[in-house]
Design a protein around this motif. Sequence first.
Motif, PDB file in Angstrom:
ATOM      1  N   GLY A 116      -9.495   0.987  -5.982  1.00 24.52           N
ATOM      2  CA  GLY A 116     -10.057   2.085  -5.197  1.00 24.52           C
ATOM      3  C   GLY A 116      -9.554   2.163  -3.770  1.00 24.52           C
ATOM      4  N   SER A 117      -8.732   1.214  -3.342  1.00 19.50           N
ATOM      5  CA  SER A 117      -8.211   1.209  -1.977  1.00 19.50           C
ATOM      6  C   SER A 117      -6.902   1.992  -1.931  1.00 19.50           C
ATOM      7  CB  SER A 117      -7.964  -0.226  -1.523  1.00 19.50           C
ATOM      8  OG  SER A 117      -7.357  -0.248  -0.256  1.00 19.50           O
ATOM      9  N   ASN A 118      -6.577   2.581  -0.780  1.00 13.53           N
ATOM     10  CA  ASN A 118      -5.310   3.291  -0.677  1.00 13.53           C
ATOM     11  C   ASN A 118      -4.200   2.414  -0.093  1.00 13.53           C
ATOM     12  OD1 ASN A 118      -6.245   3.277   1.966  1.00 13.53           O
ATOM     13  ND2 ASN A 118      -5.315   5.237   2.442  1.00 13.53           N
ATOM     14  N   ILE A 119      -4.507   1.147   0.199  1.00 16.07           N
ATOM     15  CA  ILE A 119      -3.471   0.220   0.665  1.00 16.07           C
ATOM     16  C   ILE A 119      -3.613  -1.100  -0.095  1.00 16.07           C
ATOM     17  CG2 ILE A 119      -4.816  -0.610   2.636  1.00 16.07           C
ATOM     18  CD1 ILE A 119      -2.043  -0.796   4.113  1.00 16.07           C
ATOM     19  N   VAL A 120      -2.491  -1.578  -0.623  1.00 12.92           N
ATOM     20  CA  VAL A 120      -2.450  -2.821  -1.376  1.00 12.92           C
ATOM     21  C   VAL A 120      -1.355  -3.675  -0.758  1.00 12.92           C
ATOM     22  CG1 VAL A 120      -2.013  -3.856  -3.630  1.00 12.92           C
ATOM     23  CG2 VAL A 120      -3.201  -1.667  -3.478  1.00 12.92           C
ATOM     24  N   THR A 121      -1.635  -4.949  -0.536  1.00 12.75           N
ATOM     25  CA  THR A 121      -0.649  -5.861   0.048  1.00 12.75           C
ATOM     26  C   THR A 121      -0.343  -6.983  -0.937  1.00 12.75           C
ATOM     27  OG1 THR A 121      -1.449  -5.354   2.260  1.00 12.75           O
ATOM     28  CG2 THR A 121      -0.129  -7.333   2.018  1.00 12.75           C
ATOM     29  N   LEU A 122       0.950  -7.235  -1.145  1.00 14.31           N
ATOM     30  CA  LEU A 122       1.406  -8.314  -2.014  1.00 14.31           C
ATOM     31  C   LEU A 122       2.195  -9.315  -1.182  1.00 14.31           C
ATOM     32  CD1 LEU A 122       2.702  -6.152  -4.987  1.00 14.31           C
ATOM     33  CD2 LEU A 122       0.580  -7.445  -4.916  1.00 14.31           C
ATOM     34  N   ASP A 123       1.907 -10.600  -1.357  1.00 16.31           N
ATOM     35  CA  ASP A 123       2.611 -11.661  -0.651  1.00 16.31           C
ATOM     36  C   ASP A 123       3.862 -12.024  -1.449  1.00 16.31           C
ATOM     37  OD1 ASP A 123       3.453 -13.806   0.814  1.00 16.31           O
ATOM     38  OD2 ASP A 123       1.654 -15.014   0.493  1.00 16.31           O
ATOM     39  N   MET A 124       5.044 -11.854  -0.854  1.00 18.19           N
ATOM     40  CA  MET A 124       6.303 -12.108  -1.543  1.00 18.19           C
ATOM     41  C   MET A 124       7.030 -13.345  -1.027  1.00 18.19           C
ATOM     42  SD  MET A 124       7.905  -8.287  -1.951  1.00 18.19           S
ATOM     43  CE  MET A 124       8.530  -8.336  -0.283  1.00 18.19           C
ATOM     44  N   GLN A 125       6.357 -14.190  -0.245  1.00 17.78           N
ATOM     45  CA  GLN A 125       7.079 -15.302   0.364  1.00 17.78           C
ATOM     46  C   GLN A 125       7.646 -16.280  -0.653  1.00 17.78           C
ATOM     47  OE1 GLN A 125       4.782 -17.996   2.821  1.00 17.78           O
ATOM     48  NE2 GLN A 125       2.899 -17.181   1.942  1.00 17.78           N
ATOM     49  N   HIS A 126       7.050 -16.355  -1.840  1.00 21.05           N
ATOM     50  CA  HIS A 126       7.565 -17.273  -2.859  1.00 21.05           C
ATOM     51  C   HIS A 126       8.687 -16.653  -3.704  1.00 21.05           C
ATOM     52  CE1 HIS A 126       4.742 -14.870  -5.209  1.00 21.05           C
ATOM     53  NE2 HIS A 126       5.401 -15.255  -6.283  1.00 21.05           N
ATOM     54  N   LEU A 127       9.000 -15.386  -3.482  1.00 24.67           N
ATOM     55  CA  LEU A 127      10.054 -14.714  -4.247  1.00 24.67           C
ATOM     56  C   LEU A 127      11.395 -14.823  -3.534  1.00 24.67           C
ATOM     57  CD1 LEU A 127       8.197 -11.404  -5.215  1.00 24.67           C
ATOM     58  CD2 LEU A 127       8.468 -13.479  -6.591  1.00 24.67           C
ATOM     59  N   SER A 128      12.451 -15.011  -4.300  1.00 26.30           N
ATOM     60  CA  SER A 128      13.784 -15.071  -3.703  1.00 26.30           C
ATOM     61  C   SER A 128      14.258 -13.657  -3.372  1.00 26.30           C
ATOM     62  CB  SER A 128      14.762 -15.753  -4.665  1.00 26.30           C
ATOM     63  OG  SER A 128      14.830 -15.029  -5.873  1.00 26.30           O
ATOM     64  N   HIS A 129      15.269 -13.568  -2.528  1.00 29.87           N
ATOM     65  CA  HIS A 129      15.829 -12.272  -2.172  1.00 29.87           C
ATOM     66  C   HIS A 129      16.578 -11.712  -3.379  1.00 29.87           C
ATOM     67  CE1 HIS A 129      14.850 -12.294   2.098  1.00 29.87           C
ATOM     68  NE2 HIS A 129      14.978 -13.607   2.005  1.00 29.87           N
ATOM     69  N   GLY A 130      16.453 -10.412  -3.575  1.00 32.87           N
ATOM     70  CA  GLY A 130      17.116  -9.782  -4.703  1.00 32.87           C
ATOM     71  C   GLY A 130      16.543  -8.412  -4.981  1.00 32.87           C
TER      72      GLY A 130
END
Length: 184
Positions: A153-167
Amino acid sequence: GTIQMIDNVVPASTSQSHPKIAGKDSIMAMVWYNTIPGELDIYFRFSNTGASGLLGDGINISNPTTGTQQNPDIVYANGVFHIVYQNNSTQELYYLKAVMDAYVGTEDQPTKTFTYFIQNDQLSILLNENFSNHSIEMMDARGCIVLKTSSNGSNIVTLDMQHLSHGIYWLRIEGYERPVKFFR
C-alpha cells in the motif's frame, strides 16, 4: 494558461523553494527543496502525462541523507533524469539517477508508472497509486530472483542491494507489463 500550486496541501510552517524542471514531450519531472522547521530536504515529482501530472504531493528523495539538503538540479536525457543536490552540513554533493518507465494501458486500464533511484546501495522505487499492494521482484541476468518484497500500500519501496554484485538486473512489478532492465 492556468496558474496552479503543485502541492496544495503544504503543512503550516513549511516553505518550498528553488524548483527545477526537466523532461521531453509529456515526460516531465521536477525537484525542489522543502523546508519544515528543523529539516531541509529535496523533493521530487514525476509525470508521463505532461504538466498536469506534476500536481500532487512530492516524494522526499534526499532521505536517508542527514543534514540540510539544498540546491537541487535536474536534467533529462535518453529516458533518464539526472539529479544532483548539496548537503549543506557536510558540503558533499549527491547524484541520483531516476529512470521512468510506463505502461500505457487500454481505456479501461489506468496508466501505471514508476520511477527508481539508486543511491548508496539502496534501490528506491516510487510507484503511482495504481500499484498499491503489488509484489516486486529483482532478478539477476540468469532470471533468478535475488530480492523480493511487496509495496504493502505504500508508494515508495526501498531494497538494500549492498550484498549484490555490480551487473545487470531486472525489476518486475506485479501488474506491470514487462520487467525493466537496470544496471547496478
